[in-house]
Scaffold this motif. Structure first.
Motif, short mmCIF file in Angstrom:
data_model
loop_
_atom_site.label_atom_id
_atom_site.label_comp_id
_atom_site.label_asym_id
_atom_site.label_seq_id
_atom_site.Cartn_x
_atom_site.Cartn_y
_atom_site.Cartn_z
N GLY A 97 0.81 -1.21 0.00
CA GLY A 97 0.00 0.00 0.00
C GLY A 97 0.85 1.26 0.00
O GLY A 97 2.08 1.20 -0.05
N PRO A 98 0.21 2.42 0.10
CA PRO A 98 0.93 3.69 -0.09
C PRO A 98 1.62 4.26 1.14
O PRO A 98 2.53 5.08 1.00
N PHE A 99 1.21 3.87 2.35
CA PHE A 99 1.67 4.57 3.53
C PHE A 99 3.17 4.41 3.78
O PHE A 99 3.83 5.32 4.27
N HIS A 100 3.74 3.24 3.48
CA HIS A 100 5.17 3.01 3.71
C HIS A 100 5.93 2.82 2.40
O HIS A 100 7.07 2.38 2.41
N ARG A 101 5.27 3.17 1.31
CA ARG A 101 5.90 3.05 -0.01
C ARG A 101 7.07 4.02 -0.10
O ARG A 101 6.97 5.18 0.27
N GLY A 102 8.18 3.52 -0.58
CA GLY A 102 9.37 4.36 -0.73
C GLY A 102 10.27 4.39 0.49
O GLY A 102 11.31 5.06 0.47
N ASN A 103 9.89 3.68 1.55
CA ASN A 103 10.74 3.62 2.75
C ASN A 103 12.04 2.91 2.39
O ASN A 103 12.03 1.75 1.99
N PRO A 104 13.20 3.57 2.53
CA PRO A 104 14.47 2.97 2.12
C PRO A 104 14.76 1.65 2.84
O PRO A 104 15.37 0.74 2.26
N SER A 105 14.34 1.52 4.08
CA SER A 105 14.64 0.30 4.83
C SER A 105 13.85 -0.91 4.31
O SER A 105 14.17 -2.04 4.64
N LEU A 106 12.83 -0.67 3.47
CA LEU A 106 12.02 -1.76 2.93
C LEU A 106 12.27 -1.96 1.43
O LEU A 106 11.59 -2.77 0.80
N HIS A 107 13.25 -1.27 0.91
CA HIS A 107 13.47 -1.27 -0.54
C HIS A 107 13.92 -2.63 -1.07
O HIS A 107 13.64 -2.99 -2.22
N ALA A 108 14.59 -3.42 -0.25
CA ALA A 108 15.13 -4.70 -0.71
C ALA A 108 14.06 -5.64 -1.22
O ALA A 108 14.31 -6.47 -2.12
#
Length: 414
Positions: free
Chosen positions: A51-62
């Protein structure tokens, strides 16, 4: 010159006119600050953004690369459909999907549709892989059990959701003519709950997203709207005090942990397995009810009721010893801290509190002196075979002594 008040009024009215319309379909929320500050980690994804709320979070990019791999694998399940079919169907429902979020989503139509398809296909492929018997030896998630559990935990977070109807649309496109695959609801039950059949009430319930799916499963099977004209009830004492007052505690093997009953002096509480992600799941269910179901807050009422039973670590020990709480990772102190914190920041309605009648009957039972006397006899004199034998022997000896005394008195009279 224009009056500054008129100018200010014009500016404010223009802002009002450009406000986006409110939707009654809103069901995916940001966690309220008063809840988040107590335990932020319980609401924040650790591995993957949905979803959109945590989209783009660098720590989740992997995990973004893994989403593409799962998308490619999912599309191959139906050779008659291509990526354009999934994108077209998702874009058709873009407005309804946007309306599901409380916050205004600033993503463009293209970006929003891409997110729905990538995240939705990932979830479905994750479920299919979880349910399947064979796993690709190159799979980066399922060959590391800790990662699959972390992903499943992240899928149960309120801020990490896409609408359930989007998942159903994507699933139905992929398996439109395939009668061998389970229904989407059955697949989700197997992965999210661990049961192989769809509960009957699911067929007539519109579920909004995966957190709502979980809540719907745990709801009491027979529930009526509760509205007490008389709100004269109080929370009961701690479970150790109730036990000393004559209440018998029994564990219920029902996996619907909300189904607490009090009948004939016996308090039935379904067992609760406390695992690494239990707190996160409970907190997100509580947060969802606080935002969406303020008058039907069954999970909120549950944690408040259990919190009332746990005044200190002694109460935790009673619940653990009776098998109500299965505490695999922590100590009694951890359980006590969990339930003393999980209800902080929550609000509830006394007039619709689900366990109000249980609380009232518990308190009435404990006020009856005979129930406390029975408890004293049971706990102090009949708690093991040897004390029972000693007590019975003492009673028999007392009776014989009384009889002997009576006989001696009778003989003296004659």
């Amino acid at each position: 010159m224009e009056d500054p008040i008129d100018e200010l009024a014009t500016t404010i009215m223009k802002k009002c006119e450009t406000l986006p319309p409110l939707s009654s379909k809103c069901c995916i929320y940001r966690i309220p600050r008063n809840l988040r500050k107590i335990n932020e980690n319980s609401y924040t994804p650790s591995l993957i953004s949905i979803g959109p709320f945590h989209r783009g979070n660098p720590s989740l990019h992997a995990m973004e690369e893994q989403k593409l791999r799962y998308l490619h694998r999912f599309i191959q399940r139906n050779g008659n459909r291509d990526l354009e079919d999934y994108l077209t169907a998702s874009m058709k429902w873009e407005k309804e999907a946007r309306d599901s979020y409380l916050a205004t989503i600033t993503l463009s139509s293209i970006e929003f549709t891409e997110m729905l398809v990538l995240d939705g296909c990932f979830i479905i492929e994750f479920f299919l892989t979880w349910q399947g018997n064979t796993i690709d030896h190159n799979d980066r998630i399922f060959h590391r059990p800790a990662l699959s559990q972390a992903v499943l935990r992240d899928l149960k977070l309120l801020e990490n959701q896409i609408p359930l109807f989007i998942l159903e649309i994507l699933y139905n496109i992929a398996f439109e003519d395939n009668k061998k695959v389970p229904s989407f609801l059955k697949l989700t039950c197997e992965c999210m709950i661990g049961i192989g059949k769809v509960p009957k009430h699911f067929q007539k319930t519109k579920m909004l997203h995966l957190v709502d799916f979980l809540r719907t499963y745990y709801l009491p099977p027979e529930r009526e709207e509760i509205c007490y004209e008389n709100q004269d009830w109080d929370f009961p004492d701690g479970i150790s005090e109730l036990y000393e007052s004559g209440v018998t505690l029994k564990v219920d093997k029902d996996d619907k942990f909300l189904n607490i009953k009090f009948e004939n002096g016996i308090l039935y509480i379904p067992e609760l397995m406390l695992e690494n992600h239990t707190e996160s799941q409970l907190r997100n269910l509580v947060a969802f009810e606080q935002c969406h179901y303020p008058r039907e807050s069954y999970v909120v009422d549950y944690v408040l009721f259990l919190d009332s039973l746990i005044y200190d670590k002694k109460d935790v020990d009673v619940l653990v010893n009776h098998g109500v709480i299965l505490n695999s990772p922590g100590s009694s102190e951890d359980v006590y801290r969990l339930f003393s914190n999980i209800s902080k920041g929550t609000t509830y309605s006394r007039g619709s509190f689900y366990y109000a009648d249980v609380c009232r009957r518990l308190n009435e039972y404990c006020k009856t002196p005979w129930n406390r006397w029975k408890a004293i006899l049971r706990q102090d004199y009949f708690n093991n075979p040897w004390s029972m034998i000693s007590t019975i022997a003492a009673i028999v000896l007392l009776i014989l002594t009384v009889i002997q005394t009576y006989c001696d008195i009778i003989q003296l009279q004659y």
